[in-house]
Design a protein around this motif. Structure first.
Motif, PDB file in Angstrom:
ATOM      1  N   ASP A   1       9.465  12.122 -19.908  1.00 14.46           N
ATOM      2  CA  ASP A   1       8.347  12.254 -20.846  1.00 14.46           C
ATOM      3  C   ASP A   1       8.764  11.899 -22.265  1.00 14.46           C
ATOM      4  OD1 ASP A   1       6.067  12.856 -19.418  1.00 14.46           O
ATOM      5  OD2 ASP A   1       6.230  15.021 -19.692  1.00 14.46           O
ATOM      6  N   ALA A   2       9.970  12.300 -22.654  1.00 11.29           N
ATOM      7  CA  ALA A   2      10.415  12.125 -24.028  1.00 11.29           C
ATOM      8  C   ALA A   2      10.365  10.666 -24.457  1.00 11.29           C
ATOM      9  CB  ALA A   2      11.826  12.680 -24.197  1.00 11.29           C
ATOM     10  N   ILE A   3      10.739   9.752 -23.597  1.00 10.57           N
ATOM     11  CA  ILE A   3      10.748   8.337 -23.985  1.00 10.57           C
ATOM     12  C   ILE A   3       9.332   7.842 -24.261  1.00 10.57           C
ATOM     13  CG2 ILE A   3      10.699   7.347 -21.645  1.00 10.57           C
ATOM     14  CD1 ILE A   3      12.729   5.262 -22.751  1.00 10.57           C
ATOM     15  N   PHE A   4       8.359   8.316 -23.496  1.00  8.23           N
ATOM     16  CA  PHE A   4       6.964   7.913 -23.714  1.00  8.23           C
ATOM     17  C   PHE A   4       6.405   8.573 -24.976  1.00  8.23           C
ATOM     18  CE2 PHE A   4       7.521   6.851 -19.247  1.00  8.23           C
ATOM     19  CZ  PHE A   4       6.914   5.608 -19.187  1.00  8.23           C
ATOM     20  N   GLU A   5       6.778   9.820 -25.225  1.00  5.57           N
ATOM     21  CA  GLU A   5       6.305  10.530 -26.425  1.00  5.57           C
ATOM     22  C   GLU A   5       6.838   9.878 -27.691  1.00  5.57           C
ATOM     23  OE1 GLU A   5       7.448  14.617 -25.876  1.00  5.57           O
ATOM     24  OE2 GLU A   5       6.085  14.860 -24.160  1.00  5.57           O
ATOM     25  N   LYS A   6       8.118   9.505 -27.695  1.00  7.22           N
ATOM     26  CA  LYS A   6       8.699   8.859 -28.875  1.00  7.22           C
ATOM     27  C   LYS A   6       8.056   7.497 -29.113  1.00  7.22           C
ATOM     28  CE  LYS A   6      13.128  11.214 -28.671  1.00  7.22           C
ATOM     29  NZ  LYS A   6      14.560  11.099 -28.395  1.00  7.22           N
TER      30      LYS A   6
ATOM     31  N   ASP B   1       0.818  -1.221   0.000  1.00 10.23           N
ATOM     32  CA  ASP B   1       0.000   0.000   0.000  1.00 10.23           C
ATOM     33  C   ASP B   1       0.852   1.272   0.000  1.00 10.23           C
ATOM     34  OD1 ASP B   1       0.992  -0.277   2.558  1.00 10.23           O
ATOM     35  OD2 ASP B   1      -0.888   0.226   3.551  1.00 10.23           O
ATOM     36  N   ALA B   2       2.063   1.159  -0.528  1.00 10.10           N
ATOM     37  CA  ALA B   2       2.966   2.315  -0.568  1.00 10.10           C
ATOM     38  C   ALA B   2       2.383   3.429  -1.425  1.00 10.10           C
ATOM     39  CB  ALA B   2       4.325   1.901  -1.125  1.00 10.10           C
ATOM     40  N   SER B   3       2.676   4.644  -1.033  1.00 10.68           N
ATOM     41  CA  SER B   3       2.297   5.837  -1.773  1.00 10.68           C
ATOM     42  C   SER B   3       3.549   6.358  -2.470  1.00 10.68           C
ATOM     43  CB  SER B   3       1.749   6.882  -0.796  1.00 10.68           C
ATOM     44  OG  SER B   3       1.636   8.132  -1.413  1.00 10.68           O
ATOM     45  N   TRP B   4       3.465   6.569  -3.788  1.00 14.29           N
ATOM     46  CA  TRP B   4       4.618   7.009  -4.566  1.00 14.29           C
ATOM     47  C   TRP B   4       4.205   8.219  -5.388  1.00 14.29           C
ATOM     48  CZ3 TRP B   4       9.305   3.968  -5.244  1.00 14.29           C
ATOM     49  CH2 TRP B   4      10.231   4.557  -6.116  1.00 14.29           C
ATOM     50  N   THR B   5       4.843   9.356  -5.141  1.00 13.50           N
ATOM     51  CA  THR B   5       4.530  10.583  -5.866  1.00 13.50           C
ATOM     52  C   THR B   5       5.672  10.925  -6.806  1.00 13.50           C
ATOM     53  OG1 THR B   5       3.208  11.430  -4.031  1.00 13.50           O
ATOM     54  CG2 THR B   5       3.990  13.046  -5.651  1.00 13.50           C
ATOM     55  N   ILE B   6       5.336  11.067  -8.087  1.00 12.67           N
ATOM     56  CA  ILE B   6       6.296  11.578  -9.065  1.00 12.67           C
ATOM     57  C   ILE B   6       6.032  13.066  -9.172  1.00 12.67           C
ATOM     58  CG2 ILE B   6       7.073  11.549 -11.462  1.00 12.67           C
ATOM     59  CD1 ILE B   6       6.215   8.602 -11.578  1.00 12.67           C
ATOM     60  N   SER B   7       6.997  13.860  -8.746  1.00 18.96           N
ATOM     61  CA  SER B   7       6.865  15.323  -8.769  1.00 18.96           C
ATOM     62  C   SER B   7       7.077  15.854 -10.170  1.00 18.96           C
ATOM     63  CB  SER B   7       7.881  15.955  -7.822  1.00 18.96           C
ATOM     64  OG  SER B   7       7.562  15.619  -6.506  1.00 18.96           O
ATOM     65  N   GLY B   8       6.663  17.077 -10.354  1.00 21.93           N
ATOM     66  CA  GLY B   8       6.920  17.735 -11.617  1.00 21.93           C
ATOM     67  C   GLY B   8       5.700  17.782 -12.506  1.00 21.93           C
ATOM     68  N   SER B   9       5.957  18.012 -13.803  1.00 26.78           N
ATOM     69  CA  SER B   9       4.865  18.200 -14.743  1.00 26.78           C
ATOM     70  C   SER B   9       4.835  17.138 -15.840  1.00 26.78           C
ATOM     71  CB  SER B   9       4.975  19.598 -15.372  1.00 26.78           C
ATOM     72  OG  SER B   9       6.239  19.737 -15.992  1.00 26.78           O
ATOM     73  N   ALA B  10       5.475  16.015 -15.614  1.00 24.19           N
ATOM     74  CA  ALA B  10       5.454  14.924 -16.588  1.00 24.19           C
ATOM     75  C   ALA B  10       4.037  14.371 -16.700  1.00 24.19           C
ATOM     76  CB  ALA B  10       6.417  13.817 -16.165  1.00 24.19           C
ATOM     77  N   ALA B  11       3.762  13.725 -17.805  1.00 24.87           N
ATOM     78  CA  ALA B  11       2.445  13.119 -17.994  1.00 24.87           C
ATOM     79  C   ALA B  11       2.138  12.123 -16.873  1.00 24.87           C
ATOM     80  CB  ALA B  11       2.390  12.428 -19.348  1.00 24.87           C
ATOM     81  N   LEU B  12       3.150  11.490 -16.328  1.00 27.02           N
ATOM     82  CA  LEU B  12       2.953  10.494 -15.276  1.00 27.02           C
ATOM     83  C   LEU B  12       3.131  11.066 -13.867  1.00 27.02           C
ATOM     84  CD1 LEU B  12       4.739   7.458 -16.969  1.00 27.02           C
ATOM     85  CD2 LEU B  12       2.286   7.870 -16.782  1.00 27.02           C
ATOM     86  N   SER B  13       3.283  12.386 -13.762  1.00 28.02           N
ATOM     87  CA  SER B  13       3.445  13.017 -12.441  1.00 28.02           C
ATOM     88  C   SER B  13       2.107  12.995 -11.709  1.00 28.02           C
ATOM     89  CB  SER B  13       3.925  14.465 -12.585  1.00 28.02           C
ATOM     90  OG  SER B  13       5.230  14.500 -13.089  1.00 28.02           O
ATOM     91  N   LYS B  14       2.082  12.265 -10.629  1.00 24.87           N
ATOM     92  CA  LYS B  14       0.910  12.173  -9.754  1.00 24.87           C
ATOM     93  C   LYS B  14       1.282  11.270  -8.592  1.00 24.87           C
ATOM     94  CE  LYS B  14      -1.588   8.208 -11.723  1.00 24.87           C
ATOM     95  NZ  LYS B  14      -2.869   7.774 -12.304  1.00 24.87           N
TER      96      LYS B  14
END
Length: 156
Positions: free
Chosen positions: A147-152, A52-65
């Motif tokens: 983000d770039a790797i996911f966009e490509k 039940d770990a909580s993991w936050t990706i900071s910033g403005s990437a598409a996966l940031s949440k």
């Protein structure tokens, strides 16, 4: 004859700080071992996460949440990222700091993307541990390259 008066502060200073530093040392070693296994290809660092770990990706990437479970993080970030790499990320730890149950790791990840581009991203992970498991993480990284790797991949 001299007598000594022991206060709660004195006892904490004598015993509590030692216990605290032992916890810090144990937590640092646990995290270091996890990174060592990952770098050697003999284990997954993410095995250290509580379910039940909580993991936050900071910033403005598409996966940031904030991801609210280990499985959600694996399903939505880790597995898709690994599928875009011809070689999994190899971590190199620069620094590990500990303060009680919090461990901070600054590290660099290197891999190769499916199209041959290098994936070189630096990270800082702020982790809270409880009973030998990571229960909360705030991850800072170069979200532009992330983000770039996911966009490509979406363009192929």
């Amino acid at each position: 004859m001299k007598t000594f008066k022991l206060t709660a502060f004195t006892l904490f200073s004598l015993f509590g700080m030692n216990a605290f530093s032992q916890t810090e040392a144990a937590n640092k070693q646990l995290i270091r071992d996890g990174f060592d296994r990952w770098a050697a290809g003999t284990g997954s660092f993410f095995d250290l996460l509580a379910e039940d770990a909580s993991w936050t990706i900071s910033g403005s990437a598409a996966l940031s949440k904030t991801y609210t479970s280990k499985q959600q993080l694996l399903d939505e970030v880790i597995v898709p990222l690994n599928e875009l790499l011809t070689q999994k990320i190899v971590p190199t730890v620069r620094e590990i700091y500990a303060d009680g149950n919090t461990v901070i790791v600054i590290w660099d990840g290197k891999a190769t993307a499916f199209n041959g581009d290098p994936y070189n991203v630096s990270y800082a992970w702020f982790m809270q541990l409880d009973k030998g498991k990571i229960v909360k993480v705030t991850a800072f990284l170069d979200t532009k390259d992330f983000d770039a790797i996911f966009e490509k991949a979406a363009k192929r």
